[in-house]
Design an enzyme around this catalytic site. Structure first.
Site, short mmCIF file in Angstrom:
data_model
loop_
_atom_site.label_atom_id
_atom_site.label_comp_id
_atom_site.label_asym_id
_atom_site.label_seq_id
_atom_site.Cartn_x
_atom_site.Cartn_y
_atom_site.Cartn_z
N ASP A 175 -59.42 -32.49 0.04
CA ASP A 175 -58.25 -32.44 -1.18
C ASP A 175 -59.15 -32.30 -2.31
O ASP A 175 -59.98 -31.59 -2.68
CB ASP A 175 -57.26 -33.50 -1.09
CG ASP A 175 -56.23 -33.74 -2.18
OD1 ASP A 175 -55.28 -32.86 -1.57
OD2 ASP A 175 -56.45 -34.37 -3.07
N TYR A 304 -54.37 -35.07 -12.21
CA TYR A 304 -53.61 -33.73 -12.13
C TYR A 304 -53.57 -33.20 -13.58
O TYR A 304 -53.74 -31.88 -13.68
CB TYR A 304 -52.31 -33.96 -11.49
CG TYR A 304 -52.51 -33.88 -9.92
CD1 TYR A 304 -52.36 -32.87 -9.05
CD2 TYR A 304 -52.93 -35.31 -9.23
CE1 TYR A 304 -52.61 -32.99 -7.78
CE2 TYR A 304 -52.86 -35.23 -7.97
CZ TYR A 304 -52.81 -34.13 -7.08
OH TYR A 304 -52.92 -33.85 -5.70
N HIS A 363 -54.07 -32.59 6.58
CA HIS A 363 -54.62 -32.41 5.23
C HIS A 363 -55.92 -33.71 5.08
O HIS A 363 -56.75 -33.49 4.47
CB HIS A 363 -53.60 -32.68 4.05
CG HIS A 363 -54.06 -32.21 2.79
ND1 HIS A 363 -54.68 -31.18 2.32
CD2 HIS A 363 -54.42 -33.16 1.90
CE1 HIS A 363 -54.81 -31.26 1.22
NE2 HIS A 363 -54.86 -32.34 0.75
#
Length: 385
Positions: A175, A304, A363
């Protein structure tokens, strides 16, 4: 740099339990499955377990068995584990988590990587481990100042490794940890010997000729990336544009925080299993507790926003990533919804020297499939000579 030990006050744990008990639940929607989000019955049951049965003190003790430190990096205090190997020939390995993960992602790989002999593995391949929390995450947060993006974290990690006396090391992660590892390899190729990633985003360049040699499996992966963009990336769009707005609710409601996290653990293994089946219920709640007890819902979402340009470049056809000149190892875990296309990956990263694929695991590779993850890193580093 100073030693650190986790010791959450009892009052904060009691507050967590009280807030869970006082949750204001929405009206149930009589639609089965996860298509509209986390099912109410599942979340209620998980939240009840969190309130009444889950043992944070046991998780805290497990974390505290590893040496931890706080150090100042570029104006913020960063928390990290530093686990040195008993093997004299051990190599330094920097492991970086992602979102909504944490250092908890690596708890099951610390022993086999740092002390392989104690786990029935060849001690010739052992590692000194540095496992930091990204600024704004876990005990490296909350961070309130702007500007902490992927490249700034990579530069901070280079400084951290220098502070620890490591001038030649391997970096790895999934990630955000993948993106930070590649950025670090670009930023400090004189320090980074190689980079290992368990997530690699690949998109077409815009040249129609690229599609001529793609396999049917590659086409399915392109479709998966399209589904991710259309259906599974709502969290990314919110956090990269309005992190403060979502942060108020997540910071005030532990069940809201839990739902925000657990949905990703479900979606990012393609819904093969529920999140607590995939990684273990207590592991899942330790990770969620870390976000709640450190109050880092907003500051982790801010990452983000700060890294929006970096993400935008990755998803824009024809935009080449920053050059990486050191060897790259790619581990593909088949239950991740956004899988890389090898031809596109090798176009963008010509220094890929190892490419491995596994059917199991999604993930959160190190957390879901720790044995496969450890084996892949060991084989990649062994291949470097």
């Amino acid at each position: 740099m100073r030693p650190y030990r986790i010791d959450i006050p009892d009052s904060e744990l009691e507050d967590l339990r009280t807030r869970i008990a006082s949750t204001r639940w929405p009206a149930a929607v009589s639609v089965p499955g996860w298509e509209r989000g986390v099912p109410a019955d599942y979340l209620r049951e998980l939240a009840t377990y969190w309130q009444s049965t889950y043992d944070w003190r046991a998780a805290e003790a497990e974390l505290n068995q590893y040496p931890q430190f706080i150090t100042a990096l570029d104006g913020v205090e960063v928390h990290f584990l530093h686990v040195t190997s008993p093997e004299p020939g051990a190599k330094p390995l920097l492991l970086t988590h992602g979102w909504p993960g944490s250092i908890v992602e690596f708890l099951d790989v610390i022993g086999p990587l740092s002390d392989p002999a104690a786990h029935g593995l060849d001690p010739a391949q052992a590692f000194h481990l540095v496992i930091p929390s990204i600024p704004g995450h876990g005990f490296s947060g909350p961070v309130t100042e702007p500007g902490w993006d992927v490249n700034r974290v990579a530069a901070a990690w280079a400084t951290l490794m220098q502070q620890l006396g490591y001038t030649d090391y391997v970096t790895a992660g999934g990630d955000w940890g993948s993106l930070i590892s590649l950025a670090l390899a670009h930023h400090a190729p004189d320090q980074v010997k190689a980079a290992h990633v368990s997530m690699l985003l690949t998109v077409p360049s815009g040249d129609p000729a690229e599609f001529e040699n793609l396999t049917e499996a590659d086409g399915a992966r392109l479709a998966g990336l399209g589904r991710f963009d259309a259906e599974l990336s709502g969290y990314m769009k919110v956090q990269s544009t309005r992190p403060l707005t979502i942060g108020y609710g997540l910071t005030d409601s532990p069940v809201g925080q839990l739902a925000w996290i657990v949905e990703k653990f479900h979606d990012w293994n393609n819904g093969v299993k529920t999140a607590d089946e995939q990684v273990g219920r207590d592991r899942l709640l330790t990770n969620a507790s870390l976000y709640w007890l450190t109050g880092t819902a907003t500051s982790s979402a801010q990452f983000y926003y700060e890294s929006g340009a970096h993400l935008g470049a990755i998803f824009t056809p024809g935009v080449a990533p920053d050059e990486v000149t050191v060897p790259i190892g790619v581990a593909v875990f088949g239950q991740d919804p956004a899988l890389p296309i090898r031809a596109f990956a090798e176009r963008d990263y010509p220094t890929i020297t190892r490419w491995s694929e596994y059917e199991q695991g999604g993930h959160f590779a190190a957390l879901e499939q720790p044995k496969l993850y450890v084996d892949d890193i060991r084989k990649f580093v062994a291949s470097l000579g």
